[in-house]
Design a protein around this motif. Structure first.
Motif, PDB file in Angstrom:
ATOM      1  N   SER A 107      48.921  52.941  47.809  1.00  0.00           N
ATOM      2  CA  SER A 107      48.318  52.832  46.613  1.00  0.00           C
ATOM      3  C   SER A 107      47.245  52.424  47.727  1.00  0.00           C
ATOM      4  CB  SER A 107      48.894  52.026  45.807  1.00  0.00           C
ATOM      5  OG  SER A 107      48.179  51.579  44.902  1.00  0.00           O
ATOM      6  N   GLN A 108      47.182  51.154  47.936  1.00  0.00           N
ATOM      7  CA  GLN A 108      46.486  50.036  48.935  1.00  0.00           C
ATOM      8  C   GLN A 108      45.463  50.743  49.425  1.00  0.00           C
ATOM      9  OE1 GLN A 108      45.975  47.024  49.190  1.00  0.00           O
ATOM     10  NE2 GLN A 108      47.220  46.355  47.992  1.00  0.00           N
ATOM     11  N   ALA A 276      45.726  43.731  50.429  1.00  0.00           N
ATOM     12  CA  ALA A 276      44.868  43.318  50.086  1.00  0.00           C
ATOM     13  C   ALA A 276      45.262  42.766  48.350  1.00  0.00           C
ATOM     14  CB  ALA A 276      43.686  43.624  49.721  1.00  0.00           C
ATOM     15  N   THR A 277      44.886  41.108  47.741  1.00  0.00           N
ATOM     16  CA  THR A 277      44.788  42.053  46.277  1.00  0.00           C
ATOM     17  C   THR A 277      43.880  41.788  45.487  1.00  0.00           C
ATOM     18  OG1 THR A 277      45.952  39.111  46.433  1.00  0.00           O
ATOM     19  CG2 THR A 277      47.569  40.762  46.760  1.00  0.00           C
ATOM     20  N   ARG A 278      43.995  42.061  43.950  1.00  0.00           N
ATOM     21  CA  ARG A 278      42.645  41.581  43.298  1.00  0.00           C
ATOM     22  C   ARG A 278      42.025  40.378  43.283  1.00  0.00           C
ATOM     23  NH1 ARG A 278      42.325  45.452  37.535  1.00  0.00           N
ATOM     24  NH2 ARG A 278      43.301  47.363  38.903  1.00  0.00           N
ATOM     25  N   PHE A 281      40.324  39.607  46.380  1.00  0.00           N
ATOM     26  CA  PHE A 281      38.691  40.533  47.206  1.00  0.00           C
ATOM     27  C   PHE A 281      38.489  39.609  45.453  1.00  0.00           C
ATOM     28  CE2 PHE A 281      36.166  43.331  45.916  1.00  0.00           C
ATOM     29  CZ  PHE A 281      36.316  44.434  47.355  1.00  0.00           C
ATOM     30  N   GLN A 282      38.800  39.100  44.415  1.00  0.00           N
ATOM     31  CA  GLN A 282      37.783  38.619  43.517  1.00  0.00           C
ATOM     32  C   GLN A 282      37.530  37.628  44.341  1.00  0.00           C
ATOM     33  OE1 GLN A 282      38.888  38.155  40.063  1.00  0.00           O
ATOM     34  NE2 GLN A 282      38.018  36.064  39.763  1.00  0.00           N
ATOM     35  N   GLU A 283      38.241  36.677  45.035  1.00  0.00           N
ATOM     36  CA  GLU A 283      37.815  35.413  45.589  1.00  0.00           C
ATOM     37  C   GLU A 283      36.080  35.522  47.141  1.00  0.00           C
ATOM     38  OE1 GLU A 283      39.868  32.026  48.289  1.00  0.00           O
ATOM     39  OE2 GLU A 283      40.465  33.727  48.560  1.00  0.00           O
ATOM     40  N   PRO A 317      38.731  44.748  41.440  1.00  0.00           N
ATOM     41  CA  PRO A 317      38.252  44.476  39.674  1.00  0.00           C
ATOM     42  C   PRO A 317      37.844  45.063  39.453  1.00  0.00           C
ATOM     43  CG  PRO A 317      38.741  42.307  41.375  1.00  0.00           C
ATOM     44  CD  PRO A 317      38.541  43.677  42.663  1.00  0.00           C
ATOM     45  N   VAL A 318      37.644  45.366  38.025  1.00  0.00           N
ATOM     46  CA  VAL A 318      36.551  46.756  37.855  1.00  0.00           C
ATOM     47  C   VAL A 318      35.821  45.900  37.176  1.00  0.00           C
ATOM     48  CG1 VAL A 318      38.440  48.136  37.648  1.00  0.00           C
ATOM     49  CG2 VAL A 318      38.570  46.537  35.632  1.00  0.00           C
TER      50      VAL A 318
END
Length: 547
Positions: A107-108, A276-278, A281-283, A317-318
């Protein structure tokens, strides 16, 4: 005399309020059996306590009374029970846990899956685990049936994985939509960006080399299996490469102690499985990407705006566009992302070729390629900090023409570098790696070994690697009582030392009026360091012979 309303004092005749009695949590037989089941599949005491909301001491007591609890469970089972709960074996529990890790890895990397592929991987893992556990586990049969898959899907919340069941989309239609977004936003190639994640086994060498063979024979966690994740990207013009985001499984490995992480040549973040996590990535988007774009636009007299193109990986993130007034984020369709995403058109493989070449250069610089003992010692002490430095050098070496040319499928009009000679030649890089390997006493390395090494970074996690993940990698690169690293006098270090001596003598001779002192000091220093000059000359002779 105290006043009645004085704070902090209780009235003498006020009735004492009894302390609320702590409510005891009832521990049912089912909970106790669940605790024992988790112990049997290898979970730690603290993990079980946290998962079931129990005190650690309670979990320990249940473990100590294992036989008594199991005996009571036999008595308590009603004879008229119409439905029996199937006892899941340790092999089955471990297989499903490793399968879930494999699915997360797929998935990653945004790899589409099918039910058949998942079933085949489950069966393969189960068979390998049975062989590892020996004859005692051979009696259990597992066929990875559709019924098992349905139950597995429910237990592990599988719907969020990308199951390949949709027909491929029309790439040309999507490219037209993207082109209209670029034209309407009046974005220049300098203002359009793409980033993508890639894995890197930072301490892996070609399989035939003696350091790889010796590591395989050693017990425990293999450093060649230690993987980190990198987020690499840049703009379509090719003149601005973003600072890499690196995700490792440790927040502060020993090799990084004493270093200021903000001053590293990468953005350092950690996640238990180096994914990597949401939130990561958002940070990155908010605190690194947007400020970097703003600074770049200001330096190049551009309007502060950008278009960021991403694939639909779960860690993206969307709602990123809502976090910035100046950056628009567009997502590639699942069916077209792999074939047209710029960073997926050879940037990762070219970067990794540069990294391998730089690693061999590092070995040669540190050891002069003199003997296997020195090379072995250097590689044993090669740490994640060395890898970080080499990652930065390798990323810097990617040419602007290479970064620009990978946009030809998604935006051919922006490609300015038409000459092949201006881009990184991966075949030439592989030949350079082979030449360096031979200069570092690795005569057995051929180009096919380098090909296999580069491909291994992109391959699925094998069953062996999944089992390795069950073993916690060491929290530090070296133990506290490890012997000090072998001190190595290379030709580079000796040359630098001679330069310091000559500079010091120049200061003395230029400012002293006593000729006798000048001559005496010059001769004394020359005699004192003569043994090091002989060592330097010998090393240079050996280096020429190797060449």
């Amino acid at each position: 005399m105290l006043e009645a309303g004085m704070p902090g004092k209780r009235a003498l005749h006020a009735p004492a309020v009894p302390a609320a009695k702590r409510e005891r949590k009832a521990i049912t037989l089912d909970i106790k059996l669940e605790v024992l089941r988790r112990f049997e599949v290898g979970e730690k005491l603290s993990q079980i306590a946290k998962a079931l909301g129990l005190a650690v001491s309670t979990v320990a007591t249940i473990r100590d009374n294992k036989e008594k609890i199991k005996a009571n469970s036999q008595i308590a089972t009603p004879l008229r029970a119409s439905r029996l709960t199937r006892h899941r074996s340790a092999v089955m529990e471990t297989m499903e846990r490793l399968l879930h890790v494999w699915l997360e890895d797929q998935s990653q990397r945004n790899v589409p899956l099918s039910v058949t592929i998942i079933q085949e991987k489950a069966k393969s893992l189960f068979d390998d685990l049975q062989r590892e556990r020996g004859e005692s586990s051979q009696t259990e049969k597992f066929s990875a049936s559709k019924g098992w898959f349905v139950r597995f899907k429910e237990r592990h919340c599988l719907p969020h994985f990308k199951i390949n069941s949709t027909p491929p989309g029309n790439k040309d239609i999507y490219l037209e939509v993207l082109r209209s977004i670029i034209e309407e936003g009046e974005y220049t190639p300098q203002q359009v960006f793409n980033v993508d994640e890639t894995g890197l086994y930072w301490k892996r060498m070609p399989e035939g080399m003696f350091i790889s063979v010796e590591e395989k024979a050693e017990p425990g966690f293999k450093s060649s299996k230690d993987r980190l994740m990198l987020l690499l990207g840049g703009n379509a013009a090719g003149d601005f490469k973003l600072k890499p985001l690196l995700v490792y499984h440790l927040e502060t490995p020993k090799a990084l102690k004493g270093y200021s992480k903000p001053n590293l040549p990468v953005i350092w973040r950690s996640n238990k499985k180096a994914w990597a996590t949401r939130s990561i990535f958002q940070e990155w988007f908010t605190y690194f990407f947007c400020p970097a774009v703003e600074k770049y636009c200001a330096q190049n007299n551009l309007t502060n705006k950008a278009l960021l193109i991403l694939d639909n990986a779960p860690c993206h993130p969307v709602d990123l566009s809502d976090l910035s007034d100046n950056v628009r984020v567009e997502y590639l369709h699942d069916s077209t992302a792999d074939s047209i995403q710029p960073m997926g058109q050879g940037i990762a493989s070219t970067f990794k070729a540069h990294y391998v070449r730089r690693t061999f250069e590092h070995i040669l610089e540190a050891t002069d390629g003199e003997d296997t003992a020195m090379i072995r010692e250097f590689w044993r002490n090669y740490s994640i900090m060395d890898a970080v430095d080499n990652i930065a050098v390798a990323w810097e070496q990617l040419r602007p023409a290479t970064m620009n040319s990978v946009w030809k499928k998604i935006w051919p009009e922006c490609v300015q570098f038409q000459s092949v000679s201006q881009t990184d030649n991966i075949s030439q890089l592989k030949q350079n790696i082979v030449t360096l390997a031979k200069n570092v006493a690795f005569e057995e390395v051929v180009e096919a070994d380098v090909d296999q090494l580069l491909r291994s970074h992109e391959e699925d996690l094998s069953n062996e690697e999944l089992l390795q993940l069950e073993q916690e990698p060491a929290g530090e690169e070296e133990s506290e009582d490890a012997p000090p690293a072998l001190r190595q006098l290379t030709t580079g270090k000796l040359s630098a030392a001679f330069s310091h001596f000559e500079a010091g003598l120049q200061v003395l001779t230029s400012n002293s009026t006593n000729d006798e002192w000048k001559l005496k000091v010059s001769r004394a220093i020359s005699d004192a360091i003569n043994c090091y000059r002989e060592l330097y000359n010998e090393k240079k002779r050996r280096s020429k012979q190797l060449s």
